[in-house]
Design a protein around this motif. Structure first.
Motif, mmCIF file in Angstrom:
data_model
loop_
_atom_site.group_PDB
_atom_site.id
_atom_site.type_symbol
_atom_site.label_atom_id
_atom_site.label_comp_id
_atom_site.label_asym_id
_atom_site.label_seq_id
_atom_site.Cartn_x
_atom_site.Cartn_y
_atom_site.Cartn_z
ATOM 1 N N HIS A 236 -4.813 26.427 -21.790
ATOM 2 C CA HIS A 236 -5.935 25.891 -21.019
ATOM 3 C C HIS A 236 -5.781 24.406 -20.728
ATOM 4 N N LEU A 237 -4.900 23.738 -21.453
ATOM 5 C CA LEU A 237 -4.771 22.295 -21.286
ATOM 6 C C LEU A 237 -4.244 21.956 -19.898
ATOM 7 N N PRO A 238 -4.780 20.912 -19.276
ATOM 8 C CA PRO A 238 -4.407 20.583 -17.884
ATOM 9 C C PRO A 238 -3.053 19.882 -17.809
ATOM 10 N N TRP A 239 -1.980 20.649 -17.991
ATOM 11 C CA TRP A 239 -0.634 20.081 -18.078
ATOM 12 C C TRP A 239 -0.213 19.369 -16.800
ATOM 13 N N LYS A 240 -0.820 19.689 -15.677
ATOM 14 C CA LYS A 240 -0.427 19.076 -14.412
ATOM 15 C C LYS A 240 -1.338 17.921 -14.008
ATOM 16 N N ASP A 241 -2.221 17.503 -14.908
ATOM 17 C CA ASP A 241 -3.119 16.369 -14.670
ATOM 18 C C ASP A 241 -2.578 15.176 -15.448
ATOM 19 N N LYS B 107 -0.976 12.969 -4.336
ATOM 20 C CA LYS B 107 0.227 12.137 -4.321
ATOM 21 C C LYS B 107 0.339 11.302 -5.587
ATOM 22 N N ILE B 108 -0.743 10.630 -5.957
ATOM 23 C CA ILE B 108 -0.670 9.752 -7.121
ATOM 24 C C ILE B 108 -0.537 10.566 -8.394
ATOM 25 N N ASN B 109 -1.138 11.741 -8.424
ATOM 26 C CA ASN B 109 -0.993 12.591 -9.601
ATOM 27 C C ASN B 109 0.458 13.043 -9.766
ATOM 28 N N THR B 110 1.088 13.438 -8.662
ATOM 29 C CA THR B 110 2.494 13.863 -8.711
ATOM 30 C C THR B 110 3.402 12.711 -9.113
ATOM 31 N N PHE C 55 13.365 1.147 -16.580
ATOM 32 C CA PHE C 55 13.013 0.191 -15.527
ATOM 33 C C PHE C 55 12.652 0.922 -14.234
ATOM 34 N N ILE C 56 13.316 2.046 -13.971
ATOM 35 C CA ILE C 56 12.911 2.882 -12.822
ATOM 36 C C ILE C 56 11.478 3.358 -13.031
ATOM 37 N N GLY C 57 11.159 3.763 -14.267
ATOM 38 C CA GLY C 57 9.787 4.176 -14.570
ATOM 39 C C GLY C 57 8.787 3.051 -14.361
ATOM 40 N N ILE C 58 9.181 1.821 -14.693
ATOM 41 C CA ILE C 58 8.308 0.664 -14.463
ATOM 42 C C ILE C 58 8.057 0.463 -12.977
ATOM 43 N N LEU C 59 9.103 0.575 -12.169
ATOM 44 C CA LEU C 59 8.945 0.396 -10.726
ATOM 45 C C LEU C 59 8.031 1.464 -10.137
ATOM 46 N N ILE C 60 8.163 2.706 -10.623
ATOM 47 C CA ILE C 60 7.270 3.771 -10.146
ATOM 48 C C ILE C 60 5.830 3.459 -10.545
ATOM 49 N N MET C 61 5.639 2.989 -11.790
ATOM 50 C CA MET C 61 4.287 2.680 -12.257
ATOM 51 C C MET C 61 3.680 1.542 -11.456
ATOM 52 N N LEU C 62 4.472 0.537 -11.127
ATOM 53 C CA LEU C 62 3.961 -0.568 -10.318
ATOM 54 C C LEU C 62 3.569 -0.093 -8.929
ATOM 55 N N TYR C 63 4.379 0.787 -8.338
ATOM 56 C CA TYR C 63 4.007 1.356 -7.040
ATOM 57 C C TYR C 63 2.692 2.132 -7.163
ATOM 58 N N ASN C 64 2.572 2.902 -8.242
ATOM 59 C CA ASN C 64 1.342 3.673 -8.445
ATOM 60 C C ASN C 64 0.128 2.754 -8.563
ATOM 61 N N PHE C 65 0.294 1.642 -9.267
ATOM 62 C CA PHE C 65 -0.811 0.688 -9.414
ATOM 63 C C PHE C 65 -1.228 0.127 -8.052
ATOM 64 N N PHE C 66 -0.248 -0.282 -7.240
ATOM 65 C CA PHE C 66 -0.559 -0.810 -5.907
ATOM 66 C C PHE C 66 -1.208 0.276 -5.045
ATOM 67 N N TYR C 67 -0.703 1.487 -5.142
ATOM 68 C CA TYR C 67 -1.260 2.580 -4.335
ATOM 69 C C TYR C 67 -2.709 2.847 -4.728
ATOM 70 N N MET C 68 -2.980 2.900 -6.046
ATOM 71 C CA MET C 68 -4.352 3.154 -6.499
ATOM 72 C C MET C 68 -5.281 2.000 -6.137
ATOM 73 N N PHE D 102 -4.851 -0.165 -3.373
ATOM 74 C CA PHE D 102 -4.992 -0.456 -1.941
ATOM 75 C C PHE D 102 -4.892 0.749 -1.010
ATOM 76 N N LYS D 103 -4.192 1.819 -1.418
ATOM 77 C CA LYS D 103 -3.860 2.877 -0.460
ATOM 78 C C LYS D 103 -4.525 4.226 -0.716
ATOM 79 N N ALA D 104 -4.952 4.485 -1.930
ATOM 80 C CA ALA D 104 -5.548 5.784 -2.241
ATOM 81 C C ALA D 104 -6.819 5.992 -1.419
ATOM 82 N N PRO D 105 -7.176 7.248 -1.159
ATOM 83 C CA PRO D 105 -8.388 7.512 -0.371
ATOM 84 C C PRO D 105 -9.625 6.895 -1.016
ATOM 85 N N LYS D 106 -10.477 6.308 -0.205
ATOM 86 C CA LYS D 106 -11.698 5.710 -0.737
ATOM 87 C C LYS D 106 -12.658 6.808 -1.195
#
Length: 552
Positions: free
Chosen positions: A327-332, A405-408, A469-482, A484-488
């Motif tokens: 039941h755990l939301p493994w994809k969240d 997108k941000i969840n993926t 460091f690749i993971g850091i770059l992805i996380m930074l992109y995610n932060f910027f997306y959340m 400025f770019k994520a749906p309001k």
């Protein structure tokens, strides 16, 4: 509408997001320094522009271990307090004062490190000496954090006056416990910086009591680990149950666990100094026993979390011995990232038991095993939980939604982080068992008989560091997306409720005088006689070659 859903207004969000911005800028800088370290340790990479290895090592430790964590934790806790007990305009002004004082201090210390005038590592042990501005900067960071402490204390005090006879909200209670622990333990590092390091660095005194300075540092240094960890526990206890559609297992158990962390986390610093002369072995033994007492609230937490998962799963109709896991939301990602942090805490906790054990510590003492342990506790358990918190907190603060997108991307980033840490921390642990030293560049031991044994693991660290460091770059992109770019839209601030029909929380768990009093008594018992002995009998200072390098 937004304020009703999230419990935060725009002024609250602006303050908290300021802390988040410093957090993620620190992640980039500190992560880059970590990557460079792993490359240097392979022996095939030379730092450009005359930059020193210990310069980037200091930046990495200070920025990630102190700056990133402190800014994220205080910002997150301001969000929890604003949501649960409210924040007045006056409290918000003091929150901004906390932010700016800490930022000024961070900037001052960082400039000295980057100029090569404070390559004293994360622990800034004497007889290594930094520029006085570095120590003044540290002082400002501590003072700024104290301002945040008293804002949180005032918030709960005001709420209690307005709600006489009621139990404080669980998350507010947890925040105050964490800040109480932080305030008490930072008295030690503040004392050594103000009384010892600053006069010494200014040339006002010619020497200092090195053993006393190290003892005061580790009076602070071990509770610092729990200052990192308890906000993750806050999310595990009171936020993850909401995300999985369940309730808090036990309000009383959660409060008891946090009280035990307050009591047992501070009088244990000697287990970081087991091989240092000048401290009576009996007092080391006593503090090791107190260190192992901290296992109790950790086991309570593990029991509580998995009880929550199982009860929620069975209420949803899942049967069988482990059927509830489905039941755990493994994809969240809001669940997946913190849950993987929990899993990492199992080997991390086992490593901590080894580090704190007098006999087993002899094997790993001052090796890169200890660094690998930190990368499991802070850089995996704590940081993955902080990332998981960010995936819902940043949208709450910016008025945006968590989209597919941000969840993926978040799931991808979590997996990348786990793979990178497998190589990084795994290589550090294995190299440490072979005796590879910590805090050392390849050039420090190149040509030694053991270097050939260690080099393969150094490449493992470089592979892990590159993936991270690749993971850091992805996380930074995610932060910027959340940001400025994520749906309001309006994202819910997820806080779980306690189940109905359970026994009421005992009032003794909110007897602050009792628990603070027990904490002070334990600290006095564990430190008074050793402190007097150190002050009276240890030499005032020793040249570097006469003083052993410490455990941590």
């Amino acid at each position: 509408m937004i304020a009703e859903k999230t419990g935060l207004n725009k002024s609250d969000s602006k303050l908290i997001m300021s802390f988040m911005w410093v957090t993620f800028i620190s992640l980039l800088i500190g992560g880059l320094m970590g990557l460079l370290q792993t490359l240097v340790r392979t022996g095939n990479f030379t730092l450009p522009f005359g930059i020193g290895y210990y310069q980037i090592l200091t930046v990495h430790g200070v920025i990630l271990g102190l700056v990133l964590t402190t800014f994220f934790i205080i910002g997150f806790q301001f969000a929890l307090m604003a949501k649960t007990v409210g924040m007045t305009s006056k409290q918000r002004k003091w929150g901004w004062a906390s932010f700016w004082v800490m930022l000024i201090g961070t900037t001052a210390s960082a400039i000295m490190i980057l100029l090569g005038k404070a390559s004293v590592l994360y622990t800034f042990y004497a007889p290594l000496k930094a520029h006085p501005i570095f120590y003044f900067g540290l002082t400002f960071v501590i003072i700024g954090s104290w301002i945040a402490c008293f804002v949180n204390f005032r918030q709960l005090y005001k709420w209690k006056k307005e709600h006489p006879g009621e139990h404080s909200p669980l998350l507010a209670f947890m925040v105050v416990i964490n800040m109480l622990m932080w305030f008490i333990c930072t008295l030690g590092v503040a004392a050594t910086v103000l009384i010892q390091f600053i006069p010494w660095s200014l040339g006002l005194v010619g020497s200092m009591n090195i053993l006393l300075s190290r003892t005061l540092f580790w009076y602070f240094g071990h509770p610092l680990v729990y200052f990192w960890l308890l906000p993750a526990y806050m999310a595990w206890y009171a936020i993850l149950p909401k995300i999985i559609g369940g309730k808090i297992f036990s309000d009383s158990l959660a409060r008891l666990a946090f009280i035990l962390f307050l009591i047992f986390s501070i009088p244990v610093g000697f287990h970081h100094q087991l091989l240092e002369p000048g401290i009576d072995p009996m007092w080391k033994y006593i503090q090791v026993v107190l260190t192992f007492a901290v296992i109790i609230p950790s086991l309570l937490t593990a029991f509580s979390m998995f009880a929550t998962f199982e009860i929620t799963g069975r209420q949803k109709g899942y049967t069988g011995l482990f059927g509830w896991l489905r039941h755990l939301p493994w994809k969240d990602v809001r669940f997946f990232a913190p849950f993987m942090g929990m899993v990492a805490f199992i080997p991390a906790g086992a490593g901590g038991i080894i580090n704190a054990s007098n006999q087993m510590n002899q094997v790993v003492h001052n090796t890169i095993w200890v660094t690998g342990h930190f990368h499991l506790t802070l850089a995996t358990t704590v940081i993955l939980t902080f990332f998981g918190i960010s995936y819902w907190l940043v949208p709450v603060l910016t008025g945006r939604k968590i989209d597919k997108k941000i969840n993926t991307l978040g799931m991808t980033q979590t997996i990348v982080w786990l793979v990178g840490m497998f190589f990084m921390s795994g290589s550090m642990h294995l190299a440490g068992l072979l005796g590879a030293p910590r805090r050392s560049a390849f050039s420090d031991y190149q040509g030694s008989a053991q270097a050939a044994e260690w080099i393969g693991y150094q490449y493992g660290q470089a592979i892990g560091g590159s993936i991270l460091f690749i993971g850091i770059l992805i996380m930074l992109y995610n932060f910027f997306y959340m940001t400025f770019k994520a749906p309001k839209g309006v994202e819910e601030f997820p806080i779980a409720e306690a189940p109905t029909g359970t026994e009421p929380t005992p009032i003794v768990l909110e007897n602050w005088r009792l628990w603070i009093g027990i904490t002070v008594v334990l600290i006095a018992f564990a430190y008074t006689i050793p402190f007097v002995d150190i002050i009276q009998n240890s030499p005032p200072g020793s040249p570097p070659f006469e003083w052993p390098i410490g455990n941590n």
